[in-house]
Design a protein around this motif. Structure first.
Motif, mmCIF file in Angstrom:
data_model
loop_
_atom_site.group_PDB
_atom_site.id
_atom_site.type_symbol
_atom_site.label_atom_id
_atom_site.label_comp_id
_atom_site.label_asym_id
_atom_site.label_seq_id
_atom_site.Cartn_x
_atom_site.Cartn_y
_atom_site.Cartn_z
ATOM 1 N N MET A 278 0.683 -1.254 -0.048
ATOM 2 C CA MET A 278 -0.035 0.016 -0.126
ATOM 3 C C MET A 278 0.969 1.239 -0.122
ATOM 4 N N GLN A 281 2.578 1.822 -3.254
ATOM 5 C CA GLN A 281 1.787 2.328 -4.344
ATOM 6 C C GLN A 281 0.967 3.702 -4.057
ATOM 7 N N LEU A 283 -0.942 4.355 -1.653
ATOM 8 C CA LEU A 283 -2.414 4.154 -1.202
ATOM 9 C C LEU A 283 -2.415 4.366 0.246
ATOM 10 N N SER A 317 -0.610 -7.474 -7.249
ATOM 11 C CA SER A 317 -1.633 -7.433 -8.077
ATOM 12 C C SER A 317 -3.185 -7.879 -7.600
ATOM 13 N N HIS A 320 -5.542 -3.677 -5.605
ATOM 14 C CA HIS A 320 -6.386 -2.917 -6.197
ATOM 15 C C HIS A 320 -8.003 -3.625 -6.202
ATOM 16 N N MET A 323 -9.064 -2.969 -2.691
ATOM 17 C CA MET A 323 -9.536 -1.392 -2.580
ATOM 18 C C MET A 323 -10.715 -0.968 -3.433
ATOM 19 N N GLU A 324 -11.031 -1.727 -4.169
ATOM 20 C CA GLU A 324 -12.277 -1.194 -5.178
ATOM 21 C C GLU A 324 -13.576 -1.430 -4.250
#
Length: 326
Positions: A278, A281, A283, A317, A320, A323-324
């Motif tokens: 996180m 990236q 985030l 990979s 996300h 996270m969505e």
């Protein structure tokens, strides 16, 4: 006139090199020899090695590998701070997929070369790609020797990474033995400042059994020491005909400096990997998402599912997707 002749000569050499490269994946060795003849070495592309930088990288990016971290930090730092090493540094990294072997190779490269793993002086060999046919082992041996000789000629502090050692044809790796010996020079070339790293998944099951024994005996994972697993790794690598080091003279002549264990990762380590991913990236750190991702991973063995089947390999990979759902 001399300038024109030189330009023509360089054009001829470049053309020949490109033609050879089209037919021989190892022909870059010729390019390295030619480059070394006309251009500078790698000194300006090295970083000023700082052991604290490697230590910080290991602490913030590698999780669950207290034995490996200690070995890597001490051996690499000691080697890099030695102006006159007696032999190249040779490390054999063992453990299941996703436990950090490739990551450690990257961290070493990042603290040695300005371009890290993208440096022209980092050379990666994949068994399935570079050595696919057992019928061509003798050809591979010659090509491998030429490659190493050419690239060390260009940069004494070259790094060679052999991935998937467990898929390498028996006897192939013995072809590089002379370059790992305690020779001052071999055919006028010193290999003493080069680094060779072998990566193998073959001994992952043995390390899992040892980790389970510690756990079932009520001992903490962090109590495990190198002496608890090094002999196991050495014997397994030497006697396993799928290890790539099967009956190799590299082991018989004690040319491997350390057999480095990478233990199977547990739930808490997957959490740490997720939080680090996180951050990397950009985030927002979210322990709820990290827990959800870690919980959904597959764990083994079935009788006592405590180790992540994929380690931390797919976290980047997968992240996300979770996270969505926020």
């Amino acid at each position: 006139m001399k300038s024109a002749h030189l330009c023509l000569w360089l054009l001829v050499l470049s053309t020949v090199t490109e033609l050879v490269s089209a037919f021989d994946p190892f022909s870059t060795a010729w390019s390295s020899i030619i480059s070394n003849f006309f251009y500078k070495g790698c000194e300006d592309k090295l970083v000023a090695f700082n052991s604290s930088g490697l230590e910080d990288s290991l602490q913030t990016k590698l999780f669950g590998q207290h034995i490996a971290s200690k070995i890597i930090l001490k051996t690499v730092s000691g080697f890099m701070n030695n102006d006159n090493p007696k032999k190249p540094l040779v490390l054999s990294l063992h453990g299941s997929s996703g436990t950090g072997k490739n990551l450690v190779s990257s961290l070493i490269a990042e603290n040695l070369y300005k371009e890290g793993m993208n440096s022209d002086f980092v050379h990666i060999f994949m068994s399935d790609i570079h050595f696919p046919h057992v019928s061509q082992v003798d050809t591979y041996k010659t090509q491998l020797q030429q490659w190493i000789k050419g690239n060390v000629s260009s940069c004494a502090q070259s790094m060679f990474i052999f991935d998937e050692m467990d898929k390498m044809h028996p006897g192939l790796i013995d072809s590089i033995r002379p370059y790992l010996e305690h020779y001052d020079k071999l055919d006028g070339i010193s290999y003493r400042k080069a680094i060779f790293i072998f990566l193998s998944n073959a001994e992952g099951s043995s390390l899992t059994e040892t980790a389970l024994k510690f756990r079932n005996a009520g001992r903490k994972r962090e109590e495990m020491e190198l002496k608890d697993v090094e002999k196991l790794l050495l014997l397994s690598a030497f006697n396993n005909d799928n290890s790539g080091l099967w009956h190799t003279s590299l082991i018989e002549k004690n040319l491997v400096d350390f057999f480095v264990p990478f233990l199977p990762l547990e739930y808490s380590h997957v959490i740490e990997c997720t939080m680090a991913a996180m951050k990397a990236q950009g985030l927002q750190l979210d322990i709820y998402i990290a827990d959800k991702l870690a919980t959904d991973m597959v764990y083994f063995p079935e009788s006592e599912p405590v180790f992540s089947k994929q380690g931390c390999k797919t976290i980047g990979s997968r992240l996300h997707f979770y996270m969505e759902d926020v």
